[in-house]
Design a protein around this motif. Structure first.
Motif, PDB file in Angstrom:
ATOM      1  N   LEU A  45       0.822  -1.205   0.000  1.00  0.00           N
ATOM      2  CA  LEU A  45       0.000   0.000   0.000  1.00  0.00           C
ATOM      3  C   LEU A  45       0.864   1.265   0.000  1.00  0.00           C
ATOM      4  CD1 LEU A  45      -2.769  -1.142   2.511  1.00  0.00           C
ATOM      5  CD2 LEU A  45      -3.041  -0.761   0.046  1.00  0.00           C
ATOM      6  N   ALA A  46       1.958   1.238   0.760  1.00  0.00           N
ATOM      7  CA  ALA A  46       2.861   2.392   0.778  1.00  0.00           C
ATOM      8  C   ALA A  46       3.494   2.592  -0.597  1.00  0.00           C
ATOM      9  CB  ALA A  46       3.940   2.213   1.833  1.00  0.00           C
ATOM     10  N   ALA A  47       3.845   1.500  -1.251  1.00  0.00           N
ATOM     11  CA  ALA A  47       4.424   1.590  -2.590  1.00  0.00           C
ATOM     12  C   ALA A  47       3.418   2.179  -3.571  1.00  0.00           C
ATOM     13  CB  ALA A  47       4.882   0.222  -3.064  1.00  0.00           C
ATOM     14  N   ARG A  48       2.143   1.829  -3.396  1.00  0.00           N
ATOM     15  CA  ARG A  48       1.102   2.385  -4.271  1.00  0.00           C
ATOM     16  C   ARG A  48       1.008   3.898  -4.100  1.00  0.00           C
ATOM     17  NH1 ARG A  48      -0.827   3.904  -7.912  1.00  0.00           N
ATOM     18  NH2 ARG A  48      -2.906   3.671  -8.808  1.00  0.00           N
ATOM     19  N   TRP A  49       1.112   4.383  -2.880  1.00  0.00           N
ATOM     20  CA  TRP A  49       1.106   5.825  -2.613  1.00  0.00           C
ATOM     21  C   TRP A  49       2.286   6.496  -3.323  1.00  0.00           C
ATOM     22  CZ3 TRP A  49       3.857   9.876  -0.752  1.00  0.00           C
ATOM     23  CH2 TRP A  49       3.169  10.974  -0.257  1.00  0.00           C
ATOM     24  N   GLU A  50       3.465   5.940  -3.129  1.00  0.00           N
ATOM     25  CA  GLU A  50       4.672   6.539  -3.693  1.00  0.00           C
ATOM     26  C   GLU A  50       4.675   6.468  -5.218  1.00  0.00           C
ATOM     27  OE1 GLU A  50       7.479   4.173  -1.630  1.00  0.00           O
ATOM     28  OE2 GLU A  50       7.223   5.243   0.282  1.00  0.00           O
ATOM     29  N   GLU A  51       4.159   5.370  -5.778  1.00  0.00           N
ATOM     30  CA  GLU A  51       4.113   5.224  -7.233  1.00  0.00           C
ATOM     31  C   GLU A  51       3.209   6.272  -7.872  1.00  0.00           C
ATOM     32  OE1 GLU A  51       2.815   1.229  -7.648  1.00  0.00           O
ATOM     33  OE2 GLU A  51       4.755   0.368  -7.063  1.00  0.00           O
ATOM     34  N   HIS A  52       2.065   6.523  -7.242  1.00  0.00           N
ATOM     35  CA  HIS A  52       1.151   7.516  -7.820  1.00  0.00           C
ATOM     36  C   HIS A  52       1.783   8.898  -7.803  1.00  0.00           C
ATOM     37  CE1 HIS A  52      -2.560   9.526  -8.949  1.00  0.00           C
ATOM     38  NE2 HIS A  52      -2.290  10.422  -8.008  1.00  0.00           N
ATOM     39  N   VAL A  53       2.346   9.282  -6.676  1.00  0.00           N
ATOM     40  CA  VAL A  53       2.954  10.611  -6.576  1.00  0.00           C
ATOM     41  C   VAL A  53       4.087  10.752  -7.588  1.00  0.00           C
ATOM     42  CG1 VAL A  53       4.284  12.147  -5.084  1.00  0.00           C
ATOM     43  CG2 VAL A  53       2.275  10.967  -4.173  1.00  0.00           C
ATOM     44  N   GLY A  54       4.959   9.755  -7.665  1.00  0.00           N
ATOM     45  CA  GLY A  54       6.075   9.820  -8.606  1.00  0.00           C
ATOM     46  C   GLY A  54       5.606   9.891 -10.048  1.00  0.00           C
ATOM     47  N   ALA A  55       4.594   9.095 -10.382  1.00  0.00           N
ATOM     48  CA  ALA A  55       4.081   9.090 -11.750  1.00  0.00           C
ATOM     49  C   ALA A  55       3.473  10.435 -12.118  1.00  0.00           C
ATOM     50  CB  ALA A  55       3.045   7.979 -11.915  1.00  0.00           C
ATOM     51  N   GLU A  56       2.750  11.045 -11.180  1.00  0.00           N
ATOM     52  CA  GLU A  56       2.139  12.339 -11.473  1.00  0.00           C
ATOM     53  C   GLU A  56       3.183  13.445 -11.559  1.00  0.00           C
ATOM     54  OE1 GLU A  56      -1.156  12.553 -12.449  1.00  0.00           O
ATOM     55  OE2 GLU A  56      -0.655  10.418 -12.401  1.00  0.00           O
ATOM     56  N   HIS A  57       4.239  13.364 -10.767  1.00  0.00           N
ATOM     57  CA  HIS A  57       5.351  14.309 -10.928  1.00  0.00           C
ATOM     58  C   HIS A  57       5.888  14.237 -12.352  1.00  0.00           C
ATOM     59  CE1 HIS A  57       6.677  14.643  -6.400  1.00  0.00           C
ATOM     60  NE2 HIS A  57       5.479  15.127  -6.623  1.00  0.00           N
ATOM     61  N   ARG A  58       6.107  13.018 -12.822  1.00  0.00           N
ATOM     62  CA  ARG A  58       6.659  12.846 -14.167  1.00  0.00           C
ATOM     63  C   ARG A  58       5.705  13.373 -15.242  1.00  0.00           C
ATOM     64  NH1 ARG A  58       8.459   8.174 -11.501  1.00  0.00           N
ATOM     65  NH2 ARG A  58       6.695   6.913 -12.204  1.00  0.00           N
ATOM     66  N   ARG A  59       4.418  13.188 -15.043  1.00  0.00           N
ATOM     67  CA  ARG A  59       3.437  13.695 -16.010  1.00  0.00           C
ATOM     68  C   ARG A  59       3.448  15.223 -16.060  1.00  0.00           C
ATOM     69  NH1 ARG A  59      -2.244  12.257 -15.032  1.00  0.00           N
ATOM     70  NH2 ARG A  59      -2.481  13.046 -17.161  1.00  0.00           N
ATOM     71  N   VAL A  60       3.565  15.858 -14.893  1.00  0.00           N
ATOM     72  CA  VAL A  60       3.632  17.318 -14.859  1.00  0.00           C
ATOM     73  C   VAL A  60       4.886  17.801 -15.576  1.00  0.00           C
ATOM     74  CG1 VAL A  60       3.927  19.332 -13.353  1.00  0.00           C
ATOM     75  CG2 VAL A  60       2.221  17.575 -12.781  1.00  0.00           C
ATOM     76  N   GLU A  83      -8.939   3.272  -1.005  1.00  0.00           N
ATOM     77  CA  GLU A  83      -9.835   2.440  -1.813  1.00  0.00           C
ATOM     78  C   GLU A  83      -9.299   1.022  -1.935  1.00  0.00           C
ATOM     79  OE1 GLU A  83     -10.246   4.497  -5.493  1.00  0.00           O
ATOM     80  OE2 GLU A  83     -11.372   6.180  -4.603  1.00  0.00           O
ATOM     81  N   ARG A  84      -8.009   0.907  -2.213  1.00  0.00           N
ATOM     82  CA  ARG A  84      -7.415  -0.427  -2.352  1.00  0.00           C
ATOM     83  C   ARG A  84      -7.500  -1.191  -1.036  1.00  0.00           C
ATOM     84  NH1 ARG A  84      -1.729  -1.815  -5.318  1.00  0.00           N
ATOM     85  NH2 ARG A  84      -3.051  -1.193  -7.058  1.00  0.00           N
ATOM     86  N   ALA A  85      -7.358  -0.481   0.077  1.00  0.00           N
ATOM     87  CA  ALA A  85      -7.390  -1.139   1.384  1.00  0.00           C
ATOM     88  C   ALA A  85      -8.814  -1.420   1.846  1.00  0.00           C
ATOM     89  CB  ALA A  85      -6.678  -0.261   2.415  1.00  0.00           C
ATOM     90  N   GLY A  86      -9.801  -0.824   1.174  1.00  0.00           N
ATOM     91  CA  GLY A  86     -11.185  -0.994   1.613  1.00  0.00           C
ATOM     92  C   GLY A  86     -11.443  -0.330   2.941  1.00  0.00           C
ATOM     93  N   ALA A  87     -10.739   0.777   3.211  1.00  0.00           N
ATOM     94  CA  ALA A  87     -10.827   1.433   4.515  1.00  0.00           C
ATOM     95  C   ALA A  87     -12.063   2.318   4.608  1.00  0.00           C
ATOM     96  CB  ALA A  87      -9.573   2.269   4.758  1.00  0.00           C
ATOM     97  N   THR A  88     -12.634   2.384   5.795  1.00  0.00           N
ATOM     98  CA  THR A  88     -13.816   3.225   6.037  1.00  0.00           C
ATOM     99  C   THR A  88     -13.576   4.260   7.135  1.00  0.00           C
ATOM    100  OG1 THR A  88     -14.680   1.591   7.608  1.00  0.00           O
ATOM    101  CG2 THR A  88     -15.390   1.393   5.313  1.00  0.00           C
ATOM    102  N   ASP A  89     -12.436   4.189   7.816  1.00  0.00           N
ATOM    103  CA  ASP A  89     -12.112   5.127   8.890  1.00  0.00           C
ATOM    104  C   ASP A  89     -11.707   6.462   8.273  1.00  0.00           C
ATOM    105  OD1 ASP A  89     -10.915   6.652  10.908  1.00  0.00           O
ATOM    106  OD2 ASP A  89     -10.143   4.895  11.958  1.00  0.00           O
TER     107      ASP A  89
END
Length: 238
Positions: A45-60, A83-89
């Motif tokens: 899950l942490a890798a998913r967070w970092e991957e999204h941020v890095g990918a969007e940096h590259r797109r910008v 969403e991936r974790a199915g969290a509701t908190d």
């Protein structure tokens, strides 16, 4: 390991990862979101967070997306993780959407800045947006002569525009400005703009390759201090 380099007037520090433990903050937020997750699940899950941020940096940087602040990208990544974790908190979800504001400094960071600031102009240069950087600096106890965000260049490192913006704001020649970072990709981009470079090893950094030619390779802030403070500063008092 240290290579020969001229004196510098200004020391510019990367912030996220180099002076503060962003990876630890992301993982702590994920654990709060999914308390029963095992280490592999937290890593995923942490890798998913970092991957999204890095990918969007590259797109910008590539011009594929209009500039959005780092805080916006962090929140996008947090929502994907929740969403991936199915969290509701909702409270825990808020934390994983903005872990940068909760990040803690590495134990040696604040003291190192204080010591260096007595001899050099000390500057922070971060991909964090200006508001997040303000909160982060206050929380982590980081004190600068100047704190700069890539937001001022409407882009993210390693876009050359970010380093040029920093050099313009500092008003020093690139060769008399030293960038300190734990990310080799950051240092390569700064070196391409003529800046001096120092790789600072951290547990979650991006290590240099044998082909990298940075001015300094240090394994701790204490080692960096010994290297820099052993030489007289020739810059104007800050």
């Amino acid at each position: 390991m240290t290579r020969s380099s001229p004196e510098v007037d200004t020391i510019v520090f990367d912030v996220l990862g180099t002076l503060v433990d962003l990876d630890g903050a992301v993982r702590a937020a994920v654990r709060a979101l999914v308390p029963d997750a095992d280490d592999d699940r937290v890593d995923d899950l942490a890798a998913r967070w970092e991957e999204h941020v890095g990918a969007e940096h590259r797109r910008v940087i590539a011009g594929e997306r209009a500039y959005a602040t780092a805080d916006v990208l962090d929140r996008e990544a947090g929502r994907l993780v929740a969403e991936r974790a199915g969290a509701t908190d909702r409270t825990a979800a808020d934390e994983v959407e903005s872990p940068t504001r909760q990040v803690a400094a590495w134990p040696d960071s604040a003291a190192a800045l204080d010591r260096l600031a007595a001899r050099y102009e000390v500057v922070g240069l971060s991909n964090a947006d200006l508001t997040t950087l303000l909160r982060l600096d206050a929380r982590a106890g980081l004190r600068w002569h100047l704190s700069l965000s890539a937001e001022l260049a409407q882009s993210f490192k390693p876009d050359p525009r970010v380093y040029r913006m920093a050099l313009d704001r500092i008003g020093r020649p690139a060769e008399r400005t030293l960038l300190v970072a734990t990310h080799a990709w950051d240092l390569r981009a700064a070196r391409a703009e003529g800046m001096r470079t120092a790789y600072l090893a951290r547990p979650t950094g991006d290590p240099p390759t044998p082909d990298d030619a940075f001015d300094h390779h240090v394994t701790s802030v204490d080692e960096l201090l010994a290297v820099l403070l052993d030489r007289p500063s020739t810059g104007d008092p800050a």
